[in-house]
Design a protein around this motif. Structure first.
Motif, PDB file in Angstrom:
ATOM      1  N   ASP A   5       4.050  -6.253  -4.237  1.00 61.91           N
ATOM      2  CA  ASP A   5       5.398  -5.673  -4.305  1.00 61.91           C
ATOM      3  C   ASP A   5       5.365  -4.285  -4.926  1.00 61.91           C
ATOM      4  OD1 ASP A   5       6.530  -7.871  -3.124  1.00 61.91           O
ATOM      5  OD2 ASP A   5       7.167  -8.808  -5.008  1.00 61.91           O
ATOM      6  N   ARG A   6       4.626  -4.151  -6.014  1.00 60.68           N
ATOM      7  CA  ARG A   6       4.539  -2.840  -6.654  1.00 60.68           C
ATOM      8  C   ARG A   6       3.797  -1.852  -5.760  1.00 60.68           C
ATOM      9  NH1 ARG A   6       1.003  -1.344 -11.966  1.00 60.68           N
ATOM     10  NH2 ARG A   6       1.428   0.889 -11.961  1.00 60.68           N
ATOM     11  N   ALA A   7       2.763  -2.332  -5.073  1.00 59.96           N
ATOM     12  CA  ALA A   7       2.018  -1.452  -4.184  1.00 59.96           C
ATOM     13  C   ALA A   7       2.891  -0.952  -3.046  1.00 59.96           C
ATOM     14  CB  ALA A   7       0.802  -2.180  -3.629  1.00 59.96           C
ATOM     15  N   ARG A   8       3.740  -1.813  -2.520  1.00 54.43           N
ATOM     16  CA  ARG A   8       4.615  -1.410  -1.417  1.00 54.43           C
ATOM     17  C   ARG A   8       5.557  -0.292  -1.872  1.00 54.43           C
ATOM     18  NH1 ARG A   8       5.520  -3.843   3.252  1.00 54.43           N
ATOM     19  NH2 ARG A   8       4.515  -5.748   2.537  1.00 54.43           N
ATOM     20  N   SER A   9       6.093  -0.421  -3.074  1.00 53.79           N
ATOM     21  CA  SER A   9       6.974   0.612  -3.604  1.00 53.79           C
ATOM     22  C   SER A   9       6.219   1.913  -3.843  1.00 53.79           C
ATOM     23  CB  SER A   9       7.619   0.113  -4.901  1.00 53.79           C
ATOM     24  OG  SER A   9       8.348   1.139  -5.531  1.00 53.79           O
ATOM     25  N   SER A  10       5.034   1.809  -4.454  1.00 51.31           N
ATOM     26  CA  SER A  10       4.275   3.005  -4.812  1.00 51.31           C
ATOM     27  C   SER A  10       3.738   3.735  -3.588  1.00 51.31           C
ATOM     28  CB  SER A  10       3.111   2.622  -5.734  1.00 51.31           C
ATOM     29  OG  SER A  10       3.579   2.030  -6.920  1.00 51.31           O
ATOM     30  N   THR A  11       3.457   2.998  -2.523  1.00 47.03           N
ATOM     31  CA  THR A  11       2.869   3.600  -1.334  1.00 47.03           C
ATOM     32  C   THR A  11       3.866   4.456  -0.565  1.00 47.03           C
ATOM     33  OG1 THR A  11       1.370   1.707  -1.162  1.00 47.03           O
ATOM     34  CG2 THR A  11       1.580   3.071   0.778  1.00 47.03           C
ATOM     35  N   VAL A  51      -2.841   7.975   0.727  1.00 50.09           N
ATOM     36  CA  VAL A  51      -2.874   6.842  -0.182  1.00 50.09           C
ATOM     37  C   VAL A  51      -3.904   5.856   0.345  1.00 50.09           C
ATOM     38  CG1 VAL A  51      -1.624   4.966  -1.289  1.00 50.09           C
ATOM     39  CG2 VAL A  51      -0.456   7.119  -0.812  1.00 50.09           C
ATOM     40  N   ALA A  52      -4.901   5.564  -0.476  1.00 50.43           N
ATOM     41  CA  ALA A  52      -5.890   4.541  -0.135  1.00 50.43           C
ATOM     42  C   ALA A  52      -5.448   3.229  -0.781  1.00 50.43           C
ATOM     43  CB  ALA A  52      -7.269   4.948  -0.630  1.00 50.43           C
ATOM     44  N   ILE A  53      -5.262   2.214   0.039  1.00 51.66           N
ATOM     45  CA  ILE A  53      -4.860   0.882  -0.423  1.00 51.66           C
ATOM     46  C   ILE A  53      -6.093   0.004  -0.304  1.00 51.66           C
ATOM     47  CG2 ILE A  53      -3.285  -1.043  -0.061  1.00 51.66           C
ATOM     48  CD1 ILE A  53      -1.446   0.963   1.428  1.00 51.66           C
ATOM     49  N   ILE A  54      -6.596  -0.457  -1.445  1.00 46.71           N
ATOM     50  CA  ILE A  54      -7.888  -1.138  -1.459  1.00 46.71           C
ATOM     51  C   ILE A  54      -7.680  -2.582  -1.928  1.00 46.71           C
ATOM     52  CG2 ILE A  54     -10.246  -1.046  -2.342  1.00 46.71           C
ATOM     53  CD1 ILE A  54      -9.679   1.954  -2.991  1.00 46.71           C
ATOM     54  N   PRO A  55      -7.618  -3.539  -0.997  1.00 46.32           N
ATOM     55  CA  PRO A  55      -7.481  -4.944  -1.394  1.00 46.32           C
ATOM     56  C   PRO A  55      -8.752  -5.434  -2.088  1.00 46.32           C
ATOM     57  CG  PRO A  55      -6.959  -4.605   0.939  1.00 46.32           C
ATOM     58  CD  PRO A  55      -7.648  -3.371   0.455  1.00 46.32           C
ATOM     59  N   VAL A  83      -2.968   5.512   4.283  1.00 41.57           N
ATOM     60  CA  VAL A  83      -1.681   6.052   4.729  1.00 41.57           C
ATOM     61  C   VAL A  83      -1.720   7.562   4.544  1.00 41.57           C
ATOM     62  CG1 VAL A  83       0.798   6.142   4.254  1.00 41.57           C
ATOM     63  CG2 VAL A  83      -0.408   3.952   4.173  1.00 41.57           C
ATOM     64  N   ARG A  84      -1.225   8.282   5.532  1.00 42.40           N
ATOM     65  CA  ARG A  84      -1.049   9.731   5.401  1.00 42.40           C
ATOM     66  C   ARG A  84       0.456  10.013   5.282  1.00 42.40           C
ATOM     67  NH1 ARG A  84      -4.410  13.887   7.848  1.00 42.40           N
ATOM     68  NH2 ARG A  84      -5.080  12.339   9.403  1.00 42.40           N
ATOM     69  N   ARG A  85       0.812  10.781   4.242  1.00 44.43           N
ATOM     70  CA  ARG A  85       2.207  11.145   4.024  1.00 44.43           C
ATOM     71  C   ARG A  85       2.359  12.659   4.016  1.00 44.43           C
ATOM     72  NH1 ARG A  85       2.630   7.962  -1.292  1.00 44.43           N
ATOM     73  NH2 ARG A  85       2.946  10.074  -2.042  1.00 44.43           N
ATOM     74  N   SER A  86       3.592  13.098   4.134  1.00 42.62           N
ATOM     75  CA  SER A  86       3.889  14.519   3.987  1.00 42.62           C
ATOM     76  C   SER A  86       3.538  14.970   2.574  1.00 42.62           C
ATOM     77  CB  SER A  86       5.374  14.771   4.258  1.00 42.62           C
ATOM     78  OG  SER A  86       5.747  16.069   3.856  1.00 42.62           O
ATOM     79  N   SER A  87       3.216  16.249   2.421  1.00 39.33           N
ATOM     80  CA  SER A  87       2.903  16.771   1.088  1.00 39.33           C
ATOM     81  C   SER A  87       4.131  16.845   0.206  1.00 39.33           C
ATOM     82  CB  SER A  87       2.267  18.162   1.202  1.00 39.33           C
ATOM     83  OG  SER A  87       3.140  19.055   1.853  1.00 39.33           O
ATOM     84  N   ARG A  88       5.332  16.843   0.802  1.00 37.83           N
ATOM     85  CA  ARG A  88       6.573  16.857   0.030  1.00 37.83           C
ATOM     86  C   ARG A  88       7.206  15.478   0.089  1.00 37.83           C
ATOM     87  NH1 ARG A  88       8.415  22.303  -0.654  1.00 37.83           N
ATOM     88  NH2 ARG A  88      10.149  21.416  -1.836  1.00 37.83           N
ATOM     89  N   ARG A  89       7.530  14.943  -1.064  1.00 36.31           N
ATOM     90  CA  ARG A  89       8.137  13.619  -1.103  1.00 36.31           C
ATOM     91  C   ARG A  89       9.596  13.680  -0.672  1.00 36.31           C
ATOM     92  NH1 ARG A  89       5.899  10.417  -6.480  1.00 36.31           N
ATOM     93  NH2 ARG A  89       3.834   9.977  -5.623  1.00 36.31           N
ATOM     94  N   ARG A  90      10.076  12.561  -0.109  1.00 33.05           N
ATOM     95  CA  ARG A  90      11.464  12.451   0.320  1.00 33.05           C
ATOM     96  C   ARG A  90      12.095  11.250  -0.368  1.00 33.05           C
ATOM     97  NH1 ARG A  90       9.071  12.365   5.368  1.00 33.05           N
ATOM     98  NH2 ARG A  90      10.043  10.355   5.786  1.00 33.05           N
TER      99      ARG A  90
END
Length: 305
Positions: free
Chosen positions: A72-78, A113-117, A125-132
């Motif tokens: 749950d926390r990972a989903r929010s942070s990602t 974001v690297a998600i490492i189980p 995941v690749r995201r924009s450099s500017r957060r929304r």
């Protein structure tokens, strides 16, 4: 032996000579980039993995890198709502549950974001450099968002106790337990049952949005404060809230070049070599940045996202 904050300094006058010698002979530790590169190499082959590996080889900043994160926390942070690539794979990995390492890598063009189980291949995941800003949450209130009280851990005889300033909740004096560097988890198999029950019954505490809303009440009146205050009452996302010396905050966290309103004032305040708190809040098309320093009114700047 007493534990103290900070790292061992072999050249300090008070340093143990034997420890200093062994410290000097210890092989250098791999950089965060090198360690993450080794882990990410196990991800599925493709442009997304290869672009991240290249960024790490070029020294892209890794920050933050956290371990033991729940799904749950990972989903929010990602921040999957910002994903350009990798959203479906990341969502599937998080749906599987478990605990994860999360590492964010910033480049000029994007953020990875690297998600490492624990027991599966990493996903990226690749995201924009500017957060929304995330979508608003209808009906969100400070009252509903209050958080469970949290406590430190004092261990004794293999049992973890909830620790506050006066000792453990079950009544053990602080001198009879060993303080640990993590928070008390009532569901842990090693948790003291009495402490777990008392921790669950402890009064809740205000959420981060409510605490920041209270903190900015003494900021200069105007749109910067009022727009942010209104957004916090609707549950605006606080993406960062950290404390450090002003110049360190300016260098690593403030992202001054992304600000439009009040940037010069914030830059001048951060140049003062004193401890301060810094918070980023995403709301609407803005990212507000708040500087909190004891004895001074909060200072607010913002920039378009």
């Amino acid at each position: 032996m007493d534990l103290t904050g900070g790292s061992f300094a072999p050249d300090a006058a008070s340093a143990c000579r034997a420890c200093a010698a062994r410290s000097a002979a210890t092989p250098p530790r791999q950089t965060a980039q090198e360690r993450l590169h080794r882990l990410v190499a196990a991800a599925d082959a493709g442009p997304l993995r290869d672009d991240l590996l290249e960024a790490l080889r070029n020294g892209a900043q890794v920050n933050p890198w956290v371990v033991g994160v729940s799904a749950d926390r990972a989903r929010s942070s990602t921040r999957l709502h910002e994903a350009i690539e990798g959203r479906d794979q990341a969502s599937a990995a998080l749906d599987a549950g478990g605990t994860f390492q999360l590492a964010e890598v910033a480049t000029d063009a994007c953020r990875f974001v690297a998600i490492i189980p624990t027991d599966a291949r990493p996903v990226i995941v690749r995201r924009s450099s500017r957060r929304r800003a995330a979508p608003e949450r209808p009906g969100w209130t400070f009252t509903d968002a209050r958080e469970a009280a949290w406590f430190g851990v004092g261990s004794a005889g293999g049992t973890e106790h909830a620790l506050d300033g006066a000792g453990t909740l079950c009544g053990i004096p602080p001198a009879r337990v060993t303080a640990q560097l993590h928070l008390f988890t009532a569901s842990s198999g090693s948790a003291c049952p009495s402490c777990a029950a008392l921790a669950a019954a402890a009064p809740t505490r205000p959420c981060a949005q409510e605490r920041l809303h209270t903190a900015i009440a003494t900021a200069a009146p105007g749109p910067l404060r009022d727009d942010l205050a209104a957004a916090l009452t609707r549950g605006a996302e606080i993406t960062l809230w950290i404390g450090a010396l002003g110049p360190d905050l300016a260098k690593h966290y403030a992202d001054l070049d992304e600000l439009d309103d009040n940037r010069a004032a914030l830059a001048a305040a951060l140049a003062v070599n004193e401890h301060a708190g810094l918070a980023h809040v995403l709301h609407g098309s803005w990212r507000s940045t708040v500087l909190l320093r004891d004895g001074e009114p909060p200072l607010i700047a913002r920039g378009r996202t």
